[in-house]
Design an enzyme around this catalytic site. Structure first.
Site, mmCIF file in Angstrom:
data_model
loop_
_atom_site.group_PDB
_atom_site.id
_atom_site.type_symbol
_atom_site.label_atom_id
_atom_site.label_comp_id
_atom_site.label_asym_id
_atom_site.label_seq_id
_atom_site.Cartn_x
_atom_site.Cartn_y
_atom_site.Cartn_z
ATOM 1 N N ASP A 124 -4.775 1.475 3.029
ATOM 2 C CA ASP A 124 -4.565 0.351 1.901
ATOM 3 C C ASP A 124 -5.664 -0.523 1.392
ATOM 4 O O ASP A 124 -6.717 -0.939 1.841
ATOM 5 C CB ASP A 124 -3.476 -0.656 2.091
ATOM 6 C CG ASP A 124 -2.335 -0.965 0.810
ATOM 7 O OD1 ASP A 124 -2.318 0.160 0.063
ATOM 8 O OD2 ASP A 124 -3.065 -1.952 0.799
ATOM 9 N N GLU A 163 -7.931 3.987 0.354
ATOM 10 C CA GLU A 163 -7.591 3.716 -1.378
ATOM 11 C C GLU A 163 -8.653 3.312 -2.137
ATOM 12 O O GLU A 163 -8.907 2.222 -1.426
ATOM 13 C CB GLU A 163 -5.794 3.136 -1.399
ATOM 14 C CG GLU A 163 -5.950 3.117 -2.477
ATOM 15 C CD GLU A 163 -4.849 2.355 -2.332
ATOM 16 O OE1 GLU A 163 -3.939 2.080 -3.450
ATOM 17 O OE2 GLU A 163 -5.004 0.849 -1.853
ATOM 18 N N ASP A 180 2.360 4.326 -6.792
ATOM 19 C CA ASP A 180 1.827 3.137 -7.327
ATOM 20 C C ASP A 180 1.726 4.101 -8.927
ATOM 21 O O ASP A 180 1.331 3.059 -9.853
ATOM 22 C CB ASP A 180 0.462 2.441 -6.986
ATOM 23 C CG ASP A 180 0.786 2.528 -6.131
ATOM 24 O OD1 ASP A 180 1.794 1.920 -5.905
ATOM 25 O OD2 ASP A 180 -0.666 2.009 -4.616
HETATM 26 C C1 NOJ Z 1 -1.862 -0.469 -2.633
HETATM 27 C C2 NOJ Z 1 -0.615 0.217 -2.180
HETATM 28 O O1 NOJ Z 1 -0.497 1.639 -2.601
HETATM 29 C C3 NOJ Z 1 0.952 -0.500 -3.420
HETATM 30 O O2 NOJ Z 1 1.244 -0.097 -3.160
HETATM 31 C C4 NOJ Z 1 0.135 -2.096 -2.543
HETATM 32 O O3 NOJ Z 1 1.421 -2.617 -3.084
HETATM 33 C C5 NOJ Z 1 -0.347 -2.408 -2.667
HETATM 34 N N1 NOJ Z 1 -1.635 -1.606 -2.085
HETATM 35 C C6 NOJ Z 1 -0.843 -3.765 -2.176
HETATM 36 O O4 NOJ Z 1 -0.984 -3.403 -0.700
#
Ligand code: NOJ
Length: 534
Positions: A200, A262, A324
């Site tokens: 993440d 990510e 997201d």
């Molecule tokens: C990225 C994640 O994909 C998202 O869902 C999350 O809210 C944020 N990082 C914080 O961890």
């Protein structure tokens, strides 16, 4: 040349809360996923990535971790996890966990200690600062979920940093003890047999040691507060690569595991996340198919630029959706979602598929009073734009009440799509023209054909601005021409310079097969074709 599983295969993202409930509490769980493993196997995917399943107060639905080495009781137990791992492995499926190193929950014991006093040994595990000289937050940094990124703590009279929700304090990776603790978390799961991590917000793990204000972003769209400032002091700092290399070294202590980062970044910066000697992320996520306008020329340029910039030996990857971002069928419409899946599954590089996209699931409108997502709740005026609940709704399995996700009479944690009796797995399995049938046809072909899974990519110019065409070719294997119409018009195009003969292997409409005249190839509105070249 041998290729690893994470190069040849397809990654499928499961949002565990929404996949399959097994115990009738309206929330998906690990035994539910086990129940659906045969289905997952039937999709010809190679790995499942699970969004976080750890104990968490769920302020950010598991991305606020309170215990990195446990399982949230909502999802099951460690024994359930071990069973999932064993059952997945038995079917040849890899399991990738979501690692959330940048921040913990404010209920994590590390933070509880850290906030207890200024001289607690864990104080420096998080990022604490005095108020600004005149009072107020130490600088102008903003949370991605709205408002200041700093929260004042009465007990110790300092502010802590949270780039996301106030309940998600950021860890301090300048402290080697924090790094070591996180590396041991990784080892805990790798020892248990997990096949890798999706990490993440890997780009955010280091912050400016001088805590300088960030400048305003002149290109801000006025909507999403996440982009109001230019994140030059909180994102993509040079020092972050050092931690990533250390994380990769942990991964490399084990055989054949993967690290996916990510990374929402422009291409040139993204490439740095492979590392100077390919010693950082195996796959820094490439989100261009999500972030760019859906236009044939824009997408072609992006693919060509990405391909050209890839460092030697670096493996590409493509993502069409995630938890997201609004669902692809909602972003570009159901007809183009078929074209988009054909693109995803025929480009060079590892595809990541978001659950439900194989049946063309769309965003489900969620009324404000039923929203759960923190950025939406923090900014009710923009909630319908930035809220992420619509793309996280229950998987649509069949036409029974609650779509087979949870038993009749139980309220699922988010509402099921209104049209689920028409759009679900069971219905689409019976329909040879469905999105699911198209998806499976494409994944069967991709798995069978080296040209499609690992072959070279080359764009093919066409006079039609709405059409993106390319070839995929591997030595000693059948070669393919992919022709995708991003528009509503029909085209007749000449591809005789690419191959003398061709035969349609897949059409998005699922109605055309067999030989075609490549000198006069007709393409209907919203049509995509995969053609085996003779
Ligand atoms: C990225 C994640 O994909 C998202 O869902 C999350 O809210 C944020 N990082 C914080 O961890």
């Amino acid at each position: 040349m041998t290729y690893r599983w994470w190069q040849k295969g397809i990654v499928y993202q499961i949002y565990p809360r929404s996949f399959q409930d097994s115990n009738g509490d309206g929330v998906g769980d690990l035994p539910g996923i086990v129940r659906r493993l045969d289905y997952l196997q039937s999709l010809n995917i190679n790995a499942i990535w699970l969004s976080p399943i750890y104990p968490s107060p769920m302020h950010d639905f598991g991305y606020d971790v309170a215990d990195y080495t446990g399982i949230h009781p909502l999802f099951g137990t460690l024994a359930d996890f071990d069973r999932l791992l064993a059952e997945a492995h038995r079917r040849g499926l890899k399991v990738i966990l979501d690692l959330v190193p940048n921040h913990t929950s404010d209920e994590h014991p590390w933070f509880i200690q850290s906030r207890a006093s200024r001289n607690n040994p864990k104080r420096d595990w998080y990022i604490w600062r005095d108020p600004a000289p005149g009072g107020g937050p130490p600088n102008n940094w903003m949370s991605y979920f709205g408002g200041s990124a700093w929260a004042f703590d009465e007990t110790t009279g300092q502010y802590y940093l949270h780039l996301f929700d106030v309940h998600q304090p950021d860890l301090n990776y300048r402290n080697p003890a924090v790094r070591e603790a996180m590396f041991n978390v990784m080892r805990f799961w790798l020892d248990r047999g997990v096949d890798g991590f999706r990490v993440d917000v890997i780009t955010l793990m280091m912050k400016d040691p001088l805590f300088r204000d960030e400048p305003l972003n002149p290109d801000w769209d006025g909507i999403d507060p996440a982009y109001k400032l230019k994140h030059i002091y909180t994102s993509n700092l040079p020092e972050v690569h050092d931690i990533i290399r250390q994380m990769r070294a942990v991964i490399d202590e084990y055989d054949d595991r993967v690290m996916i980062g990510e990374t929402y970044l422009p291409n040139e910066e993204l490439m740095q996340f492979y590392g100077p000697n390919l010693n950082e992320c195996h796959l820094p996520f490439n989100f261009q198919l999500i972030t760019l306008d859906w236009d044939a020329q824009t997408v072609r340029r992006a693919v060509d630029e990405y391909e050209a910039l890839l460092p030697p030996g670096a493996w590409p990857n493509w993502v069409l959706g995630n938890h997201d971002k609004h669902r692809v069928a909602t972003r570009i419409g159901p007809a183009q979602a078929r074209v988009a899946n054909m693109l995803l599954l025929t480009l060079r590089g590892t595809p990541t598929v978001y659950y439900g996209e194989e049946i063309g699931m769309e965003d489900v409108p969620i009324p404000l009073e039923m929203m759960h997502d923190p950025p939406a709740l923090n900014q009710p005026d923009q909630a319908h734009i930035i809220g992420r609940d619509p793309e996280r709704t229950p998987m649509q399995w069949d036409s029974s009440p609650n779509a087979g996700f949870t038993p009749e009479g139980v309220q699922p944690w988010l509402p099921v799509a209104a049209d689920y009796t028409r759009r679900n797995v069971a219905v689409q399995e019976q329909d040879p023209t469905s999105m699911l049938s198209l998806f499976r046809t494409l994944t069967v072909l991709r798995r069978a054909e080296p040209s499609l899974s690992v072959g070279a990519y080359a764009p093919v110019d066409t006079p039609a601005a709405d059409v993106f065409a390319y070839t995929r070719t591997a030595p000693h294997a059948d070669r393919f021409l992919v022709v995708l119409n991003f528009g509503r018009g029909s085209h007749t195009l000449d591809f005789s310079h690419v191959a003398s003969r061709g035969s349609i292997a897949v059409s998005t409409g699922m109605h055309r097969t067999g030989p075609v005249d490549l000198s006069r190839l007709t393409l209907g509105p919203d049509e995509g074709l995969v053609i085996r070249m003779g």
